[in-house]
Design a protein around this motif. Structure first.
Motif, short mmCIF file in Angstrom:
data_model
loop_
_atom_site.label_atom_id
_atom_site.label_comp_id
_atom_site.label_asym_id
_atom_site.label_seq_id
_atom_site.Cartn_x
_atom_site.Cartn_y
_atom_site.Cartn_z
N LYS A 188 -14.17 23.86 -13.69
CA LYS A 188 -13.19 23.23 -14.58
C LYS A 188 -11.84 23.17 -13.88
O LYS A 188 -11.38 24.15 -13.31
CB LYS A 188 -13.10 24.03 -15.88
CG LYS A 188 -12.53 23.25 -17.04
CD LYS A 188 -12.73 24.00 -18.34
CE LYS A 188 -12.30 23.16 -19.51
NZ LYS A 188 -12.51 23.84 -20.81
N GLN A 206 -16.30 18.30 -14.06
CA GLN A 206 -16.44 19.33 -15.10
C GLN A 206 -15.33 19.14 -16.13
O GLN A 206 -14.16 19.42 -15.87
CB GLN A 206 -16.35 20.73 -14.48
CG GLN A 206 -16.64 21.85 -15.45
CD GLN A 206 -18.10 21.87 -15.90
OE1 GLN A 206 -18.99 21.43 -15.17
NE2 GLN A 206 -18.35 22.38 -17.10
N ARG A 213 -20.35 19.41 -18.24
CA ARG A 213 -20.57 18.67 -16.99
C ARG A 213 -20.75 17.18 -17.31
O ARG A 213 -21.46 16.81 -18.25
CB ARG A 213 -21.80 19.21 -16.27
CG ARG A 213 -22.14 18.48 -14.98
CD ARG A 213 -23.38 19.07 -14.36
NE ARG A 213 -23.87 18.23 -13.28
CZ ARG A 213 -24.07 18.64 -12.04
NH1 ARG A 213 -23.81 19.89 -11.71
NH2 ARG A 213 -24.54 17.82 -11.12
#
Length: 360
Positions: free
Chosen positions: A131, A151, A155
């Motif tokens: 992330k 991300q 995903r």
């Protein structure tokens, strides 16, 4: 229409000739309707550049030589070749062979994709983005296709033959406040043009037809009607300043379909005709009231002052009787002679005021 009549018509409703063998097509029971709708939409609706395909369109083609998703998209885009359209779709449809074929016919494509699909980069399945990291991208050798992994809250895997490999800023609310991350421009493009599908699903689910049926094609038939209502409401609002809500538009459609028909119930007329037939066409017997003091007005010859042009001061008289007909509805009170016979043999039996005529 009564409930029972509706149920009978619905149970007999079908759209294909059962004497014609259609077993090679899984949709032959509803195919005439689907073909008619498809032709009408192609004739009257001019689409914009950006189009989207939803899973509700599955099964409109039974081409067994290809994957179902690819065959649906190819079937839907017959006649749209080399017109510069871009089609957006979800992972059920997306794949490298389909995107390449669409591109060869002058149609761009963009959609989410399953990373284990054939012909995608092998690293796409193995990579584990974190992330906040920049998106990971791959280009095909001919640079016609781009694959992206990013991300977000989850995903995201994207395949595209249009757009660029750039990014756009996205604001994210977190415990530490608002922060900005780089989001693939392809995902922003996909979210923008696939939103129409979600809106369409929302409209369709607002007034669903919840009547179950053992005949599968009736479910599809009602879905076709629902699609037509939603599409026509959107088309109406595009062409008129006064926008209508879903419920108001549907009410107007109903009014339009019923225009020219008598929507008032005719039960009273039916009852009156039955009473009339019973009065004139059956055997009747006279009877006398048990209460000798009960003397109602005769249904034939009695004329009340309110019914007389001279308010009862002429020849019109109120006539009472202790006899009635046992067979007729409401047991009308009748003089034995001659009113009992007149009532059961003459259509317009009621005596009316003639004081005005007698004066002349």
């Amino acid at each position: 229409m009564s409930r029972d009549r509706y149920e009978i018509i619905r149970s007999c409703l079908h759209f294909a000739d059962n004497s014609v063998d259609g077993n090679d097509d899984g949709l032959y029971k509803i195919k005439p309707i689907l073909d008619m709708v498809k032709d009408l939409y192609s004739k009257y609706y001019v689409s914009g550049r950006d189009l989207s395909v939803d899973e509700s369109m599955e099964g409109l083609d039974s081409n067994k030589g290809k994957g179902l998703g690819a065959s649906v998209v190819e079937n839907l885009f017959e006649g749209f070749e080399n017109k510069g359209h871009v089609v957006y779709m979800d992972s059920f449809f997306s794949g490298v062979p389909l995107f390449q074929k669409l591109r060869s016919k002058g149609t761009g494509a963009c959609g989410t994709v399953r990373p284990n699909r054939k012909y995608l980069p092998s690293q796409m399945k193995k990579v584990k983005p974190k992330k906040g990291q920049l998106p990971i991208m791959w280009k095909s050798k001919d640079e016609e296709l781009v694959a992206v992994v990013w991300q977000d809250s989850g995903r995201v895997n994207i395949l595209s033959s249009v757009g660029d490999t750039g990014t756009v800023k996205k604001s994210i609310q977190s415990k530490k406040g608002v922060r900005e991350v780089d989001k693939p421009s392809l995902q922003a493009q996909y979210n923008k043009y696939m939103g129409g599908v979600d809106l369409f699903d929302q409209f369709c689910s607002t007034y669903p037809f919840n009547h179950r049926s053992k005949k599968w094609y009736q479910t599809l038939w009602h879905f076709v009607i629902e699609v037509a209502l939603v599409d026509s409401k959107i088309s109406y609002n595009l062409q008129n300043r006064k926008k209508l809500t879903q419920v108001v538009f549907r009410q107007e459609v109903i009014k339009g379909l019923l225009e020219g028909y008598n929507t008032k119930p005719r039960r009273k007329n039916v009852v009156r005709d039955l009473v009339e037939n019973k009065r004139l066409g059956e055997r009747h017997f006279i009877a006398q009231y048990e209460n000798k003091k009960y003397l109602p007005n005769c249904s034939v010859c009695s004329i009340l002052p309110s019914q007389c042009c001279k308010k009862g001061k002429g020849t019109c008289k109120r006539k009472q009787t202790s006899y009635f007909c046992k067979q007729c509805p409401q047991n009308p009170p009748l003089c034995v002679v001659p009113c009992f016979e007149i009532f059961h043999t003459v259509k317009n039996y009621k005596k009316t005021c003639k004081c005005k005529d007698e004066k002349k």
